[in-house]
Write an enzyme that holds these catalytic residues in place. Structure first.
Site, short mmCIF file in Angstrom:
data_model
loop_
_atom_site.label_atom_id
_atom_site.label_comp_id
_atom_site.label_asym_id
_atom_site.label_seq_id
_atom_site.Cartn_x
_atom_site.Cartn_y
_atom_site.Cartn_z
N LYS A 286 28.51 -29.34 27.37
CA LYS A 286 28.98 -27.94 27.47
C LYS A 286 30.28 -27.77 26.72
CE LYS A 286 32.57 -28.92 30.33
NZ LYS A 286 33.96 -28.83 30.00
N VAL B 50 32.20 -39.53 25.36
CA VAL B 50 32.68 -39.91 26.70
C VAL B 50 34.14 -39.48 26.85
CG1 VAL B 50 33.18 -41.85 28.23
CG2 VAL B 50 31.09 -41.85 26.85
N GLY C 123 35.36 -36.64 26.78
CA GLY C 123 35.67 -35.76 25.65
C GLY C 123 35.83 -34.31 26.03
N MET D 241 33.45 -32.58 27.43
CA MET D 241 32.14 -31.94 27.22
C MET D 241 31.20 -32.21 28.39
SD MET D 241 31.52 -32.26 23.15
CE MET D 241 30.47 -30.79 23.16
N ALA D 242 31.76 -32.68 29.50
CA ALA D 242 31.02 -32.87 30.76
C ALA D 242 29.88 -33.87 30.64
CB ALA D 242 30.53 -31.52 31.30
N ASP E 91 31.60 -29.55 37.52
CA ASP E 91 30.82 -29.19 36.33
C ASP E 91 29.34 -29.54 36.47
OD1 ASP E 91 33.16 -28.38 35.17
OD2 ASP E 91 33.30 -30.05 33.74
P1 ATP Z 1 34.66 -32.91 31.93
O1 ATP Z 1 34.43 -32.15 30.66
O2 ATP Z 1 33.65 -32.63 33.00
O3 ATP Z 1 36.06 -32.86 32.42
P2 ATP Z 1 34.63 -35.25 30.30
O4 ATP Z 1 33.57 -34.87 29.33
O5 ATP Z 1 36.06 -35.09 29.85
O6 ATP Z 1 34.39 -34.47 31.62
P3 ATP Z 1 33.18 -37.60 31.00
O7 ATP Z 1 32.48 -38.00 29.75
O8 ATP Z 1 32.38 -36.93 32.05
O9 ATP Z 1 34.47 -36.73 30.68
O10 ATP Z 1 33.88 -38.93 31.55
C1 ATP Z 1 35.02 -38.93 32.38
C2 ATP Z 1 35.15 -40.30 33.02
O11 ATP Z 1 34.10 -40.41 33.99
C3 ATP Z 1 34.93 -41.45 32.06
O12 ATP Z 1 36.14 -41.90 31.54
C4 ATP Z 1 34.24 -42.51 32.90
O13 ATP Z 1 35.17 -43.45 33.39
C5 ATP Z 1 33.66 -41.75 34.10
N1 ATP Z 1 32.18 -41.73 34.19
C6 ATP Z 1 31.47 -41.93 35.28
N2 ATP Z 1 30.16 -41.82 35.06
C7 ATP Z 1 30.02 -41.53 33.76
C8 ATP Z 1 28.90 -41.29 32.93
N3 ATP Z 1 27.65 -41.34 33.39
N4 ATP Z 1 29.14 -41.01 31.65
C9 ATP Z 1 30.41 -40.95 31.19
N5 ATP Z 1 31.49 -41.20 31.92
C10 ATP Z 1 31.31 -41.47 33.21
#
Ligand code: ATP
Length: 299
Positions: free
Chosen positions: A12, A98, A100, A102-103, A139
């Site tokens: 997202k 990861v 990033g 982007m959930a 999210d």
């Molecule tokens: P959001 O946009 O929801 O704030 P994000 O995209 O910034 O999230 P994610 O990729 O969801 O971040 O990862 C955040 C942290 O969650 C990672 O650093 C990791 O340690 C942990 N995590 C737990 N499960 C997962 C997964 N299945 N995939 C990625 N990261 C995960």
């Protein structure tokens, strides 16, 4: 008969992320307009002797494979709700950056929930699945429904939003992640002593989505987490500038960052912009994607 179930689930971008003052419980009230974009993880669940997670893809080494993985937590939560031992092998084919903004983790949680629900044939209603999603993270409900939606409360109370066309995006992926809680703490630090207005959805933004008009959407994008993300990672300003110079209609930090999002006029412009961003040396890689994208879908 195949015993595996695979679900495809999108990333997202927040086209509006209005953040209120920290609440006594530490969360922030949000007016959060989510748009699902066509970058996908695929989550496959297969019966196994015990719960186990594996992950493939360029960022796989950054994904925890223990019980803290959001997909494992989703399987455990659904199993607990139905008295089923969550003995599954969860494989995540990861294409969403990861940490990033982007959930990606939320996407995997929604994907695992839908996949286990199908594997175990629990007969859960959509509302029951959405309630479990909300318990897993703010999210996660949106990752299940996809499309576009307004999230209020912590962002998890969703109302669908109409989108009248296709939008073309480029996402510049940064080296390393940013912790979402750290970005909210920086928001609190930067706004300390000021009056933070209550978050309100922008009618102009909703009109822009409804019209499918790229120029209108470009003028209406906003993200209150952009300043704290830039404060923690000043180099993102160079990425945003590189995209703007290369002709992006708009440039903003995606959610809590450090991925940056650029709106392009059409598919060709998006490809040219992605090439220019990659060549600029201000990001690790740049990806094109269109929106809206469907939510978690059984393959
Ligand atoms: P959001 O946009 O929801 O704030 P994000 O995209 O910034 O999230 P994610 O990729 O969801 O971040 O990862 C955040 C942290 O969650 C990672 O650093 C990791 O340690 C942990 N995590 C737990 N499960 C997962 C997964 N299945 N995939 C990625 N990261 C995960």
């Amino acid at each position: 008969m195949s015993q595996s179930v695979t679900v495809r689930v999108p990333a997202k971008v927040n086209v509006q992320l209005a953040v209120g003052a920290a609440r006594p419980d530490g969360f922030h009230d949000l007016a959060n307009v989510f748009l699902a974009v066509g970058l996908y993880d695929e989550v496959t669940v297969t019966p196994a002797d015990a719960l186990r997670v594996t992950c493939s893809g360029p960022d796989a080494s950054q994904v925890p494979l223990d019980a803290s993985n959001l997909a494992a937590r989703a399987a455990t939560a659904l199993g607990a709700r139905h008295g089923i031992a969550p003995d599954v092998h969860i494989h995540i084919a990861k294409d969403i950056p990861v940490a990033g903004g982007m959930a990606g983790g939320s996407a995997d949680a929604a994907g695992a929930l839908l996949a286990c629900d199908a594997l175990w044939n629990t007969g859960s209603t959509r509302d029951e699945l959405l309630a479990l999603c909300a318990g897993l993270g703010s999210d996660v409900p949106f990752s299940l429904v996809g499309g576009a939606a307004l999230g209020v409360g912590r962002g998890e109370q969703l109302t669908p939003v109409e989108v009248g066309g296709t939008f073309h995006w480029v996402f510049a992926v940064a080296d390393g992640g940013l912790s979402t809680p750290a970005v909210y703490r920086e928001f609190d630090r930067l706004t300390a002593g000021t009056r933070v207005p209550a978050p309100v959805v922008s009618p102009t933004l909703l009109d822009a989505l409804r019209s499918g008009d790229t120029a209108a959407l470009a003028g209406a994008l906003s993200n209150d987490l952009q300043a704290p993300a830039l404060s923690l990672r000043p180099s993102l300003a160079r990425t945003l500038a590189a995209g703007t110079v290369a002709g992006a209609r708009a440039a903003l930090v995606s959610g809590s960052g450090p991925t940056t999002a650029f709106l392009a006029e059409d598919e060709a412009a998006a490809r040219a912009l992605a090439d220019a961003l990659t060549a600029s040396g201000t990001c690790r890689t740049a990806r094109t994607a269109v929106s809206p994208a469907p939510g978690a879908t059984l393959c």
